[in-house]
Design an enzyme around this catalytic site. Structure first.
Site, mmCIF file in Angstrom:
data_model
loop_
_atom_site.group_PDB
_atom_site.id
_atom_site.type_symbol
_atom_site.label_atom_id
_atom_site.label_comp_id
_atom_site.label_asym_id
_atom_site.label_seq_id
_atom_site.Cartn_x
_atom_site.Cartn_y
_atom_site.Cartn_z
ATOM 1 C CB CYS A 138 22.242 -43.987 -12.766
ATOM 2 S SG CYS A 138 22.456 -45.727 -12.251
ATOM 3 C CG HIS A 180 26.291 -44.475 -11.052
ATOM 4 N ND1 HIS A 180 25.008 -43.990 -10.931
ATOM 5 C CD2 HIS A 180 27.033 -43.438 -11.524
ATOM 6 C CE1 HIS A 180 24.975 -42.707 -11.288
ATOM 7 N NE2 HIS A 180 26.196 -42.359 -11.663
ATOM 8 C CG ASP A 229 26.402 -39.506 -13.428
ATOM 9 O OD1 ASP A 229 25.231 -39.859 -13.677
ATOM 10 O OD2 ASP A 229 27.006 -39.841 -12.389
#
Length: 290
Positions: free
Chosen positions: A68, A107, A122
């Site tokens: 991420c 994250h 995302d």
């Protein structure tokens, strides 16, 4: 670093004139179908760093993926260069085996505001929890997408993401009880606040996740890529290919166990990844579901 080279990597050839939701969605979908979510560097003797130029070279020029902090940092840079109103947020990922959210913010997310509406973008979660479209930041609204139904819920300024999946058909019954399969139909994914973050806020986490024996990422070698009708994932030696909604309210999940000598070939053929160093696959049981 330039946008033309990035778009050549993802295959996006659409318009860049408007900073609207349609363009954002198209750019985003090209990214998640071209750039894998993967942690292979950890398992082939490379160090993951957060410098944007390093991330760009790895993903765009070396045809790799990332986790991420790499995928979403690059996406954020692209969108900002195009004129989108973007910022980073930090989330705490839900651990289904501990039935609790992580205590460390690991994250990185992108928030994009278009015409006064906020969206979460995302591109760095992977497997079946990978959204396929930017999600409107509204509480309590079901947002159906190809992977399933996503929903945000806000409580005391904390936002929670959860996902409802379809039933699963697993032709290879040897895997019907695999620890990689999510047993719950509704699954918590992560929680976050709207406090703006910077990449600097993730320095410690980046080191911790690739070195700690308690980290999911040291326990499993992971490579996963979204396709036009589902996703594929290589976890250790286990290759899975999921087709969304192949029958009414049913996802097809196919499992294959690879031999050592098949791993490198599979990475190249299924994920377009060629590693510079020898990968040592690993898959400690538990900790992760697809």
């Amino acid at each position: 670093m330039n946008l033309e080279e990035y778009f050549a990597r993802t295959g996006y050839k659409g318009s860049l004139e408007k900073q609207d939701l349609e363009t954002l969605t198209d750019i985003f979908q090209h990214h998640i179908r071209a750039v894998p979510f993967e942690n292979l560097s950890i398992h082939c003797g490379e160090k993951i760093t957060l410098e944007l130029e390093h991330v760009y070279n790895k993903i765009v020029r070396r045809n790799r993926g990332g986790w991420c902090m790499e995928n979403n940092q690059l996406l954020g840079w692209v969108l900002k260069r195009l004129g989108y109103d973007t910022s980073f947020l930090g989330a705490y990922v839900f651990n289904p085996h501990q039935n609790a959210y992580a205590t460390i913010m690991t994250h990185l997310l992108v928030k994009v505001v278009i015409d006064g509406k906020a969206y979460i973008v995302d591109g760095g979660f992977g497997v079946s929890y990978q959204m396929w479209q930017p999600m409107e930041l509204v509480s309590g609204k079901d947002q159906p997408q190809a992977p399933g139904i996503f929903r945000f819920t806000e409580k005391n300024a904390i936002w929670y993401l959860e996902k409802m999946r379809r039933k699963q058909y697993i032709p290879n019954q040897n895997f019907s009880n695999s620890d990689l399969l999510e047993k719950k139909e509704c699954r918590k994914v992560y929680m976050f606040s709207l406090e703006p973050r910077t990449v600097e806020d993730f320095r410690f986490q980046c080191t911790y996740l690739q070195t700690s024996p308690d980290s999911l990422f040291t326990k499993k070698s992971i490579c996963t890529l979204q396709t036009t009708d589902g996703f594929r994932a290589l976890i250790g030696w286990t290759l899975t290919e999921t087709t969304y909604n192949y029958k009414e309210n049913m996802d097809l999940v196919e499992f294959v166990t690879l031999e050592d000598e098949e791993v490198e070939k599979t990475l190249k053929e299924k994920f377009s990844i060629t590693l510079d160093r020898k990968l040592v696959p690993i898959n400690v049981k538990g900790f992760y579901t697809i």
